[in-house]
Structure formats: structure tokens, C-alpha cells
Design a protein around this motif. Structure first.
Motif, PDB file in Angstrom:
ATOM      1  N   PHE A  86       3.616   8.466  -3.851  1.00 42.30           N
ATOM      2  CA  PHE A  86       4.633   9.314  -3.237  1.00 42.30           C
ATOM      3  C   PHE A  86       4.410  10.782  -3.632  1.00 42.30           C
ATOM      4  O   PHE A  86       5.356  11.523  -3.915  1.00 42.30           O
ATOM      5  CB  PHE A  86       6.031   8.828  -3.678  1.00 42.30           C
ATOM      6  CG  PHE A  86       7.072   8.948  -2.586  1.00 42.30           C
ATOM      7  CD1 PHE A  86       7.062   8.083  -1.505  1.00 42.30           C
ATOM      8  CD2 PHE A  86       8.044   9.933  -2.631  1.00 42.30           C
ATOM      9  CE1 PHE A  86       8.017   8.179  -0.500  1.00 42.30           C
ATOM     10  CE2 PHE A  86       9.003  10.048  -1.626  1.00 42.30           C
ATOM     11  CZ  PHE A  86       8.979   9.167  -0.560  1.00 42.30           C
ATOM     12  N   GLU A 104       5.437   2.793  -0.831  1.00 40.22           N
ATOM     13  CA  GLU A 104       6.123   4.021  -0.408  1.00 40.22           C
ATOM     14  C   GLU A 104       7.110   3.743   0.724  1.00 40.22           C
ATOM     15  O   GLU A 104       8.104   4.466   0.877  1.00 40.22           O
ATOM     16  CB  GLU A 104       5.094   5.080   0.018  1.00 40.22           C
ATOM     17  CG  GLU A 104       4.229   5.525  -1.157  1.00 40.22           C
ATOM     18  CD  GLU A 104       3.166   6.546  -0.786  1.00 40.22           C
ATOM     19  OE1 GLU A 104       2.498   7.041  -1.707  1.00 40.22           O
ATOM     20  OE2 GLU A 104       2.993   6.844   0.415  1.00 40.22           O
ATOM     21  N   GLU A 108      10.860   5.218   0.882  1.00 46.07           N
ATOM     22  CA  GLU A 108      11.372   5.959   2.041  1.00 46.07           C
ATOM     23  C   GLU A 108      12.635   5.312   2.597  1.00 46.07           C
ATOM     24  O   GLU A 108      13.587   5.991   2.975  1.00 46.07           O
ATOM     25  CB  GLU A 108      10.308   6.023   3.143  1.00 46.07           C
ATOM     26  CG  GLU A 108       9.448   7.258   3.011  1.00 46.07           C
ATOM     27  CD  GLU A 108       8.110   7.125   3.709  1.00 46.07           C
ATOM     28  OE1 GLU A 108       7.938   6.177   4.524  1.00 46.07           O
ATOM     29  OE2 GLU A 108       7.240   7.963   3.436  1.00 46.07           O
TER      30      GLU A 108
END
Ligand code: GLN
Length: 299
Positions: A86, A104, A108
């Protein structure tokens, strides 16, 4: 014997040919460059501009040592003690899984859910390197986090990563088997990338994963579902009203883990795919308070 007049170019060429015979020939050139850059403490542009420079013998010796480890299948991230997740540089060692780009998606998704919710309380179950917790804490400076792991060595790595990114004051690290050490705390968001690889799949993994990454972080019984089977029902008591649980899942586990979420009365279930279009994250809400609200508004 290594000639002491090796230039950058000559060393790179030789390293590449050695790595071409190793477990990942496709990454031979890239790995050779990455290791040499780090042994020299230089960037890629320097390497290109100084191809004819001699490599100092101490850097050359370090590079040779790293090359041998890489040939044995050790991931470059463990050799260098660094991984990227990230957009953050994280410290890793063999006590923790190397953070994966597909994780990731989980970060998110949690950030999307938390948008507009102030001062969220977040729990990361099985934090490992702390990748998820640190990424969330960096992205949400108003959040308070708890990160648990069974491994105290992993927790030390995670705390070091939190300190490295200036978020250590907002993350409480707890050695715990899932929720066991957490008393009655509730969180707005519970995230987890638990061990989910079925033990019988061990032989199908790459050398890097199978021989170098921690088994504790990878494998679970019952076709890889054992941790979800314990985590999901127990999560209910730790999720705040209208909170969200988001879990990374393995290939082919979508329907089994969805069924576990539904059986624990978590709805609606959302699926997110990773960069290869594989279902990778399942999330669900805490339905109880919604039911209570519905009941009141109908009266
Ligand atoms: N994604 C990892 C792998 O494919 C496994 C991570 C995990 O078990 N949580 O090796």
C-alpha cells in the motif's frame, strides 16, 4: 573465487546467469539488480550510470551471499528485510508473511466502508507484519486500532512497522488467539487475512512460499477453512452495531466462507475480486441492529 576487479556490469551479468538456473528465471535480471543496488546502497539510475565501476569487495561479498540465498528460493523481501505494501516500506522477516498486493483490496475496501465514519475503532486479526493495520492507521489518522496475533515475534515486527510509520501510538498490539485476549471490546471494522491455505495444497506452493514463509501464517485445517470457522461466529461479539467484517479468502473458498458468514447472521455479503479477477475479499455487516431498527419502524 570472485575476481576483485568485478565491475557492476560483470557482476550483474554473472548473477543473472546464476539466477536463470534458480527457481524464478523470469525474475533473474530484476532480482540481480535489486540485490546489487541494495548491496551497494544505490538506486537503479546509479547502477546504469556506473556499469563500468568496480564493485567494492565488501559489497561484492554481501551480494554473493545474497545471491546464494536467492538461488535457494529465499524471497528477496526476506533477504533485504523489506517489502512494499500500500505504498509503504515495511520491515519483514521469516516470522511474518510477505504482504501480497491482493491484500490491498482488503485495505481499500475497509477504507471505503470507513469513509464518513469518524474516529473508527478497527481490529486486525492475525496482523503478521502489521501491513493491514499500519496501512489503515496511516490512511486514517483519526482511527484507533487493535492488532492481534498468536505470534509474539510477529507482533514485534508489526510494532516496528507501526513505529516506522508514526502510528504506533494508535495501535494496541495484543498477543491473542483470535479474540481470546480481547475482553468485551467492540470495533466498527474487523479485518483479517488469516491462514487459509489447505494443508494438502502445500506441495503445490512455490519454493519461496513453502520453504521460507511461516507455516503458522499460511496453513489451516479443514481445507483451509478452520480459522474462518472459529473467527466468524466469534466476531459477532466484537463488532459494533452496523460494523463491518472483511476477510481475505483463498482461491475456491468463496462459497464456503459466504456460507459461514450467512450462518452467523452477517448480511449482506459483499465479494471483491483481486487484480486477477479472483474473489479475494468477503465482507458483511452486523445485521442485529438493522433488524431492531426495522422492527421499530414497522410498529
Ligand atoms: N495469499 C497467500 C498465498 O497465496 C496465503 C495467505 C494466507 O494464507 N493468508 O500464499
Amino acid at each position: 573465487m570472485r575476481p576483485d576487479t568485478d565491475t557492476v556490469r560483470a557482476l550483474l551479468r554473472r548473477a543473472e546467469s546464476v539466477l536463470l538456473a534458480g527457481p524464478h528465471p523470469d525474475r533473474a535480471r530484476a532480482d540481480a539488480e535489486l540485490l546489487l543496488r541494495n548491496a551497494l546502497n544505490r538506486d537503479k539510475a546509479w547502477l546504469i550510470a556506473h556499469a563500468d565501476d568496480p564493485v567494492p569487495s565488501d559489497s561484492g561479498a554481501l551480494f554473493e551471499q545474497w545471491l546464494r540465498r536467492r538461488c535457494n528460493g529465499e524471497p528477496v523481501q526476506y533477504i533485504l528485510g523489506e517489502a512494499e505494501f500500500f505504498g509503504l516500506a515495511l520491515t519483514v522477516d521469516p516470522a511474518v508473511l510477505i504482504p501480497r498486493p491482493e491484500t490491498e483490496v482488503l485495505v481499500e475496501h475497509a477504507l471505503d466502508f470507513l469513509r464518513g465514519r469518524e474516529h473508527p475503532r478497527i481490529l486486525d486479526v492475525g496482523t503478521g507484519s502489521g501491513a493491514i493495520a499500519v496501512a489503515l492507521a496511516v490512511a486514517r489518522q483519526d482511527a484507533q486500532l487493535t492488532a492481534v496475533d498468536l505470534s509474539d515475534v510477529a507482533l514485534r515486527v508489526a510494532a516496528a512497522n507501526a513505529a516506522r510509520h508514526g502510528v504506533v501510538d494508535r495501535i494496541t498490539f495484543v498477543q491473542s488467539d483470535l479474540f481470546s485476549a480481547l475482553a468485551d471490546e467492540r470495533f466498527d471494522c474487523i479485518v483479517s487475512n488469516p491462514p487459509y491455505v489447505a494443508r494438502q495444497e502445500q506441495a503445490t506452493l512455490t519454493v519461496e512460499v513453502r520453504d521460507h514463509e511461516p507455516a503458522l501464517a499460511l496453513f489451516a485445517d479443514n481445507e483451509g477453512l478452520a480459522i474462518y470457522q472459529r473467527l466468524i461466529p466469534a466476531a459477532r461479539a466484537h463488532l459494533a452495531p452496523s460494523g463491518m467484517i472483511a476477510l481475505e479468502i483463498g482461491f475456491g473458498q468463496h462459497s464456503s466462507v459466504s456460507a459461514l458468514l450467512a450462518a452467523a447472521d452477517f448480511h449482506p455479503i459483499e465479494t471483491l475480486t483481486d487484480y486477477q479477477q479472483i474473489p479475494r475479499v468477503l465482507s458483511a455487516r452486523n445485521i442485529f441492529p438493522l433488524r431492531a431498527e426495522a422492527a421499530t419502524s414497522c410498529n
